[in-house]
Write a protein that holds these residues in place. Structure first.
Motif, PDB file in Angstrom:
ATOM      1  N   ALA A   1     -24.878  12.254  30.772  1.00  0.00           N
ATOM      2  CA  ALA A   1     -24.637  10.861  31.169  1.00  0.00           C
ATOM      3  C   ALA A   1     -24.266  10.722  32.642  1.00  0.00           C
ATOM      4  N   SER A   2     -23.711  11.769  33.233  1.00  0.00           N
ATOM      5  CA  SER A   2     -23.214  11.668  34.614  1.00  0.00           C
ATOM      6  C   SER A   2     -24.333  11.711  35.645  1.00  0.00           C
ATOM      7  N   THR A   3     -25.271  12.654  35.471  1.00  0.00           N
ATOM      8  CA  THR A   3     -26.278  12.865  36.507  1.00  0.00           C
ATOM      9  C   THR A   3     -27.716  12.790  36.005  1.00  0.00           C
ATOM     10  N   HIS A   4     -27.912  12.864  34.712  1.00  0.00           N
ATOM     11  CA  HIS A   4     -29.254  12.939  34.092  1.00  0.00           C
ATOM     12  C   HIS A   4     -30.042  14.147  34.603  1.00  0.00           C
ATOM     13  N   GLU A   5     -29.333  15.191  34.993  1.00  0.00           N
ATOM     14  CA  GLU A   5     -29.979  16.394  35.509  1.00  0.00           C
ATOM     15  C   GLU A   5     -30.163  17.476  34.450  1.00  0.00           C
ATOM     16  N   TYR A   6     -29.408  17.385  33.350  1.00  0.00           N
ATOM     17  CA  TYR A   6     -29.413  18.452  32.355  1.00  0.00           C
ATOM     18  C   TYR A   6     -29.892  17.931  31.002  1.00  0.00           C
ATOM     19  N   LEU A   7     -30.782  18.679  30.379  1.00  0.00           N
ATOM     20  CA  LEU A   7     -31.334  18.311  29.072  1.00  0.00           C
ATOM     21  C   LEU A   7     -30.362  18.724  27.970  1.00  0.00           C
TER      22      LEU A   7
ATOM     23  N   ALA B   1     -34.795  11.402  29.259  1.00  0.00           N
ATOM     24  CA  ALA B   1     -34.009  10.223  29.625  1.00  0.00           C
ATOM     25  C   ALA B   1     -33.545  10.294  31.080  1.00  0.00           C
ATOM     26  N   ASP B   2     -33.674   9.167  31.792  1.00  0.00           N
ATOM     27  CA  ASP B   2     -33.185   9.131  33.174  1.00  0.00           C
ATOM     28  C   ASP B   2     -32.360   7.872  33.462  1.00  0.00           C
ATOM     29  N   LYS B   3     -32.106   7.087  32.410  1.00  0.00           N
ATOM     30  CA  LYS B   3     -31.292   5.888  32.592  1.00  0.00           C
ATOM     31  C   LYS B   3     -30.253   5.758  31.484  1.00  0.00           C
ATOM     32  N   TYR B   4     -30.721   5.655  30.244  1.00  0.00           N
ATOM     33  CA  TYR B   4     -29.803   5.490  29.114  1.00  0.00           C
ATOM     34  C   TYR B   4     -29.229   6.837  28.689  1.00  0.00           C
ATOM     35  N   SER B   5     -28.042   6.791  28.055  1.00  0.00           N
ATOM     36  CA  SER B   5     -27.375   8.002  27.612  1.00  0.00           C
ATOM     37  C   SER B   5     -27.037   7.910  26.129  1.00  0.00           C
ATOM     38  N   ARG B   6     -27.051   9.058  25.474  1.00  0.00           N
ATOM     39  CA  ARG B   6     -26.677   9.123  24.069  1.00  0.00           C
ATOM     40  C   ARG B   6     -25.165   9.261  23.913  1.00  0.00           C
ATOM     41  N   ALA B   7     -24.536  10.058  24.766  1.00  0.00           N
ATOM     42  CA  ALA B   7     -23.114  10.351  24.613  1.00  0.00           C
ATOM     43  C   ALA B   7     -22.515  10.716  25.957  1.00  0.00           C
ATOM     44  N   ALA B   8     -21.184  10.599  26.043  1.00  0.00           N
ATOM     45  CA  ALA B   8     -20.473  10.925  27.279  1.00  0.00           C
ATOM     46  C   ALA B   8     -19.320  11.861  26.963  1.00  0.00           C
ATOM     47  N   ASP B   9     -18.787  12.499  27.995  1.00  0.00           N
ATOM     48  CA  ASP B   9     -17.641  13.384  27.811  1.00  0.00           C
ATOM     49  C   ASP B   9     -16.498  12.620  27.147  1.00  0.00           C
ATOM     50  N   GLY B  10     -15.872  13.261  26.170  1.00  0.00           N
ATOM     51  CA  GLY B  10     -14.752  12.633  25.488  1.00  0.00           C
ATOM     52  C   GLY B  10     -15.153  11.643  24.418  1.00  0.00           C
ATOM     53  N   GLY B  11     -16.469  11.455  24.210  1.00  0.00           N
ATOM     54  CA  GLY B  11     -16.930  10.479  23.227  1.00  0.00           C
ATOM     55  C   GLY B  11     -17.134  11.076  21.844  1.00  0.00           C
TER      56      GLY B  11
ATOM     57  N   PHE C   1     -36.399  25.111  24.389  1.00  0.00           N
ATOM     58  CA  PHE C   1     -37.476  25.280  25.364  1.00  0.00           C
ATOM     59  C   PHE C   1     -37.828  26.759  25.433  1.00  0.00           C
ATOM     60  N   ARG C   2     -39.122  27.053  25.384  1.00  0.00           N
ATOM     61  CA  ARG C   2     -39.578  28.433  25.579  1.00  0.00           C
ATOM     62  C   ARG C   2     -40.212  28.539  26.953  1.00  0.00           C
ATOM     63  N   VAL C   3     -39.555  29.285  27.816  1.00  0.00           N
ATOM     64  CA  VAL C   3     -40.077  29.549  29.163  1.00  0.00           C
ATOM     65  C   VAL C   3     -40.444  31.026  29.216  1.00  0.00           C
ATOM     66  N   GLY C   4     -41.737  31.313  29.329  1.00  0.00           N
ATOM     67  CA  GLY C   4     -42.196  32.690  29.202  1.00  0.00           C
ATOM     68  C   GLY C   4     -41.902  33.170  27.787  1.00  0.00           C
ATOM     69  N   GLU C   5     -41.173  34.253  27.665  1.00  0.00           N
ATOM     70  CA  GLU C   5     -40.788  34.764  26.343  1.00  0.00           C
ATOM     71  C   GLU C   5     -39.351  34.389  25.987  1.00  0.00           C
ATOM     72  N   LYS C   6     -38.705  33.651  26.877  1.00  0.00           N
ATOM     73  CA  LYS C   6     -37.280  33.353  26.729  1.00  0.00           C
ATOM     74  C   LYS C   6     -37.074  31.983  26.096  1.00  0.00           C
TER      75      LYS C   6
ATOM     76  N   LYS D   1     -31.669  22.592  33.187  1.00  0.00           N
ATOM     77  CA  LYS D   1     -31.969  21.518  34.125  1.00  0.00           C
ATOM     78  C   LYS D   1     -33.336  20.891  33.849  1.00  0.00           C
ATOM     79  N   VAL D   2     -33.425  19.586  34.016  1.00  0.00           N
ATOM     80  CA  VAL D   2     -34.707  18.893  33.936  1.00  0.00           C
ATOM     81  C   VAL D   2     -35.673  19.507  34.946  1.00  0.00           C
ATOM     82  N   ALA D   3     -35.198  19.700  36.165  1.00  0.00           N
ATOM     83  CA  ALA D   3     -36.050  20.234  37.241  1.00  0.00           C
ATOM     84  C   ALA D   3     -36.588  21.613  36.880  1.00  0.00           C
ATOM     85  N   GLU D   4     -35.791  22.404  36.197  1.00  0.00           N
ATOM     86  CA  GLU D   4     -36.202  23.756  35.787  1.00  0.00           C
ATOM     87  C   GLU D   4     -37.369  23.697  34.805  1.00  0.00           C
ATOM     88  N   ILE D   5     -37.303  22.765  33.854  1.00  0.00           N
ATOM     89  CA  ILE D   5     -38.369  22.652  32.854  1.00  0.00           C
ATOM     90  C   ILE D   5     -39.619  22.031  33.473  1.00  0.00           C
TER      91      ILE D   5
END
Length: 357
Positions: free
Chosen positions: A224-230, A181-191, A240-245, A281-285
């Motif tokens: 919801a604030s930045t759309h930077e974090y999954l 998602a990069d526009k719509y949000s499911r939930a916000a802080d305090g919701g 998410f599996r990155v390598g063995e982690k 982070k989205v960028a990390e994945i």
């Protein structure tokens, strides 16, 4: 508030509908077992519960659930082992979350002991609806709705608690691809994102439909604030599996504290699979996918258990994931199902036997 007596009235169906059901070709959530549980809240307390034949309920058109969305639910499952014993998987965790959701929606909490006693009674009545074999289960849907007539914007004074049950096979069929998602949000802080509030799911249908038009089956929601974090998939927590982690987002007031999610993390720790519960982070994945380091994405939830993701889309780019011979998704699903179906030792104490009456 007074506790409800444990005397549960039972009205048995005159005849079962089970012979009319094709258990090999079930559509998730479309067929329901013979009985349901119902309990009303009025005069400041929960009344005596009743288990009766499954059927329609009657509500006033001005019932507050229709106007102000006071409604919460849970998802649970019952399993049958090879000896015809029936098991629940971590039901107390679901009941705890049910009441956390209720509190957030200003709904009176439902007594845990009545919930469990009623559920066990209901499952014993409909034991034949629980089929043996991996993938077969009885999906359990407890919920509460506000029933007080009137359109004043205030919490209801009356509520209806119910449990209905639906025989189930695998939740998803076919390959699943997700859109970040990069526009719509499911939930916000305090919701109410951490609650299983009905409106959380209703609000995500429209953006999910938009994603489906682009060939995706689900959305992975971002902050919801930045759309930077999954954060969370449409009906599942996400790993998410990155390598063995293994990476997954921490719970918060935006992310549901999934019972299956908790179980996966516990299994990872038990089998020495590196797991990091942190903001992802989205960028990390995306970078991991470009480098070939992203091995797997999978969702975890009651309905699907573990659902592998074949690919994802982000800002016009599409990424496909290769099948892994040492798939974490396959490993966790197998371990969970072995516990659920009483085929392996339950080191964690997650199983609960539903003893025959």
């Amino acid at each position: 508030m007074k506790n409800v007596p444990l005397a549960i009235d039972v009205v048995e169906a005159k005849a079962s509908r089970i012979d009319s059901v094709d258990f090999e070709n079930l559509i998730f959530g479309n067929v329901f077992a013979d009985h349901m549980m119902e309990c009303d809240f009025k005069d400041g307390q929960w009344q005596n519960p009743v288990i009766k034949p499954y059927g329609p309920i009657q509500l006033d058109p001005s019932a507050k659930v229709f106007h102000y969305g006071q409604a919460i639910f849970e998802g649970m499952k019952a399993f049958k082992d090879d000896e015809d014993q029936v098991w629940l998987f971590r039901p107390e965790a679901n009941i705890e979350r049910f009441n956390i959701s209720s509190k957030r929606l200003a709904i009176p909490e439902f007594p845990k002991e009545v919930f469990l006693e009623g559920l066990k009674t209901l499952l014993n009545l409909d034991r034949d609806w629980i089929k043996k074999g991996f993938g077969n289960s009885l999906y359990i849907r407890p919920f509460v709705i506000a029933t007080e007539p009137g359109v004043s914007a205030s919490p209801s004074k009356t509520y209806k608690f119910m449990i209905i049950c639906s025989p189930a096979k695998a939740y998803y069929s076919g390959e699943v691809r997700v859109f970040f998602a990069d526009k719509y949000s499911r939930a916000a802080d305090g919701g109410v994102g951490y609650a299983k509030a009905a409106g959380n799911y209703g609000a995500q249908f429209y953006p999910t439909n938009l994603a489906k038009e682009q060939g995706y089956q689900q959305i992975v929601w971002t902050d919801a604030s930045t759309h930077e974090y999954l954060e969370e998939a449409g009906t599942m927590n996400i790993f998410f599996r990155v390598g063995e982690k293994l990476l997954t987002a921490p719970t918060s007031d935006r992310i549901l504290d999934g019972v299956t999610r908790r179980s996966v993390i516990a299994l990872a720790e038990e089998y020495n699979i590196p797991v990091e519960v942190r903001r992802v982070k989205v960028a990390e994945i995306v970078e991991a996918a470009k480098k070939g380091e992203l091995k797997e994405i999978f969702g975890a939830g009651t309905a699907a258990t573990i659902n592998p993701v074949k690919g994802f889309g982000n800002k016009g780019e599409k990424f496909e994931l290769q099948d892994q011979e040492d798939s974490y998704a396959t490993f966790f699903k197998k371990k969970l199902m072995e516990i659920q179906y009483n085929k392996a030792e339950d080191k964690f104490g997650w199983r609960m036997l539903v003893e025959k009456d």
